[in-house]
Motif scaffolding. Sequence first.
Motif, short mmCIF file in Angstrom:
data_model
loop_
_atom_site.label_atom_id
_atom_site.label_comp_id
_atom_site.label_asym_id
_atom_site.label_seq_id
_atom_site.Cartn_x
_atom_site.Cartn_y
_atom_site.Cartn_z
N CYS A 231 0.85 -1.20 0.00
CA CYS A 231 0.00 0.00 0.00
C CYS A 231 0.88 1.24 0.00
O CYS A 231 1.76 1.39 0.84
CB CYS A 231 -0.91 -0.01 1.22
N CYS A 234 0.35 5.75 3.12
CA CYS A 234 0.76 6.53 4.30
C CYS A 234 2.20 6.39 4.74
O CYS A 234 2.63 7.04 5.68
CB CYS A 234 -0.14 6.23 5.49
N CYS A 238 1.92 -1.27 3.93
CA CYS A 238 1.33 -2.54 4.36
C CYS A 238 1.19 -3.53 3.21
O CYS A 238 0.97 -3.14 2.06
CB CYS A 238 -0.05 -2.30 4.97
N CYS A 262 -5.69 -0.76 6.86
CA CYS A 262 -6.64 0.26 7.31
C CYS A 262 -7.62 0.54 6.17
O CYS A 262 -7.50 -0.03 5.08
CB CYS A 262 -5.92 1.53 7.73
S1 SF4 Z 1 -1.75 1.94 7.36
FE1 SF4 Z 1 -3.32 2.02 5.78
S2 SF4 Z 1 -2.71 3.65 4.38
FE2 SF4 Z 1 -0.95 3.11 5.61
S3 SF4 Z 1 0.15 1.66 4.34
FE3 SF4 Z 1 -1.14 0.51 5.77
S4 SF4 Z 1 -3.02 0.12 4.66
FE4 SF4 Z 1 -1.93 1.75 3.56
#
Ligand code: SF4
Length: 752
Positions: A231, A234, A238, A262
């Motif tokens: 992902c 942020c 992840c 998330c």
């Molecule tokens: S916390 Fe959420 S937005 Fe951040 S990398 Fe993990 S899944 Fe993506």
Amino acid sequence: MSVHNSINKGKSITVTIDGKVCESTFGKTILDIARENDIYIPTMCYLTKVQAIASCRMCVVDVEGVDGMILSCQEKATDGAVINTNNAEIHSERQSIMKLYNVNHPLECGVCDKSGECDLQNKTMEFGLEEQAFTARDQHRPVENWGHVSYDPSLCIMCEKCVRVSTEITGDEALKIKSGGYGSTIINTKQEKNYTSLGEAAAVCPVGALVNTDFKYSVNAWELTKIPSACPHCGAGCDMAYEVKNGKVYRITNTFEFTTLCGAGRYAFDYANENVKKDLEAFKKAVEAFNSADSVMVSSQISNEEAHILQKFKEKLGFKLVSHEARAYQKFMQSYSMVTGKNLYNGTLEALAKSRAIIVMGTKINDDSPTVKYHINMASKWHRARVAYMHSLEDIEVKNIVTQFIKYEVGSEEGVAALLVDTLLKDIELPKELRDFMDDLDIGNLSAECNIGEEELEALKKSLIKKSGFSLVVGSDLYAHPRAEQIAKLVALLEEYAGFNVICIPPAGNAMGVSLICDLDDSEEGKTVGYNVKADFTLSALGDGDLDMPAMNQQEGTLTTVDKRVVPMNVAVEYDGYVLNDIANELGLYEEYTIDYTKELPLEKGFKAVGFDLLPNYFDSIGNEYRGYLLDAQKVLVDRGVEEVAEMDGFSGAVIYNCNPVDQFSPFTAKSSLLENSAELIGSQQFSSATKLQDGEKITFTLDGVRFNRVFKIDTSMKGTIALNPTFDMGLSTALLSSYRFSRLDFERLGS
Ligand code: SF4
Ligand code: SF4
Ligand code: FES
């Protein structure tokens, strides 16, 4: 844990499972050891990432010399144990359990959304059950729509996994069990919140009871191609996989046994820059723009390889390379490293989840870094960790895990860090220069300036006494603070001398990668080129610039994560336009593909000479992570000198804090059709009185040269005179913001 257990923990043991001699360590369950050795034991309620639920009995095994069947998911193995995972009696026990599961679970797999990936369906087949042996009186139990997820009680097998995820992992604590025999059900106690984190609860549901509302009935699971990736939203990077059909992403899944997503990771997947074709004219202009640029500005929504290409451009063409967020973080970490002698902080998410005491400072953690918050929640739930949350704003979303809220004055972070150092290092032997620094601190004055009572610090200190496993999490309020470099040194002292597991959360997307790879300048000048930043010539993955670029889900490349791991991303949505590497080739760098640069990422910053195609991307059967590789911390020169704490400029009157709502991080998450994306200035009743702003009133103000037009909204759950100003909706201007997150609000009214 008993004294006996804690003494033995980690000791080597040998057990025999189904005739296979297995070496392991004391403290592991029989199921853990079986999985380590690829021995299959069926389970229904077991979910590796939460504590054993132990409700289904499917995992029963026979341990020689022990009466009765043993739950392998719960029972710790003892040295010398001889275990059989299957025999006629166990098989029949499991069959009976499956028969019971199928009571009232309509075997209507033909119309169930989970068909093809349902645990109940699979195990019903595995145990040879073709018909429902029992039935209980059918009850009318309508499907409940809870927003992002929907719940069908008639399909629920009450395994409890969703409840445990909601409690132990994401911490929204929305899902609960309502007991009532066959009428037992799961309830959502916080429906009005419509938590996106419930997407993770749906991910772990073994049957079709809890599903993503939007995905439901959209496509058959077996028609989807799974593309493992990371992902990009942020900075946590992840684990995730895009599930696509005919070039369209239908859903995001993850290795939910071990990892968690998330709401942004789960739902913000429709941000690709689509229908782009090669525009030769625009491309030529882009090459020319680079050739004549005085400055190139980049956001953190780029890959490590792109950052590396831009660094090479800089070396070749001599322009200034500017990335405000990444630069602030880079300077912070450089200063931090002077204390620890290593270019990376020592903390990991795993150590955070195992902590007994955690201090969070300078971040609105629930919104800034969901995955870090989840790990704090795990520590809270599993180890009853004390959590001291130090910030200028209270946050009701973390109330359930915070044991001490320490509110400090806006702008006083340097003083707060000094107070922490004084409180936590007072009784520790320190080099003379640091001891002198501490002796010179005027604690009374600092306490007054920060508005932190000495008794609050005493309480914080007491809560750490006799605990082991301390973590400190700091965030982006600190990085662009005018005294960021001093704050970094003070924070680093806690890693160096008090053994804290410290995590300095990257402020955005791939800010850690960009900050490690690029030699960044402080500010731009002259003619500018921007990559995902508004500039004289703009390359944009949002599709609104002078030359289109691929979004992160249209690229192969790597990201650097909060866990200091370099992880691969793969292409989910095709892209037919030009990419940065095409410009690189025009400018004389010559690599065929962007990912040819993966093996060239700078070794002296901790990257490894590993080619993209050789990067692993999986978890083994017991959850060991094989995603890319971990950065190697590099030695740096030590200079632990700390300056005197500076006089603080007070912030009086109405203040705004740049902070995105949960799940929103950037213009890319802003494009998501599944996430809430209204961007309003949100403040308390008190803020409204102080500013005389009415609910619904429109105002305009400027931050770092970026003009914001906002509607003001009153949130009655908020207190104080600080309002939240989102930035995710500001498109390519978002990356231009460079100053401290808090600022005085100087606005003009535009009327209601
Ligand atoms: S916390 Fe959420 S937005 Fe951040 S990398 Fe993990 S899944 Fe993506
Ligand atoms: S909704 Fe799914 S995960 Fe939750 S208890 Fe029911 S079957 Fe288990
Ligand atoms: S897996 Fe052990 S009781 Fe359910």
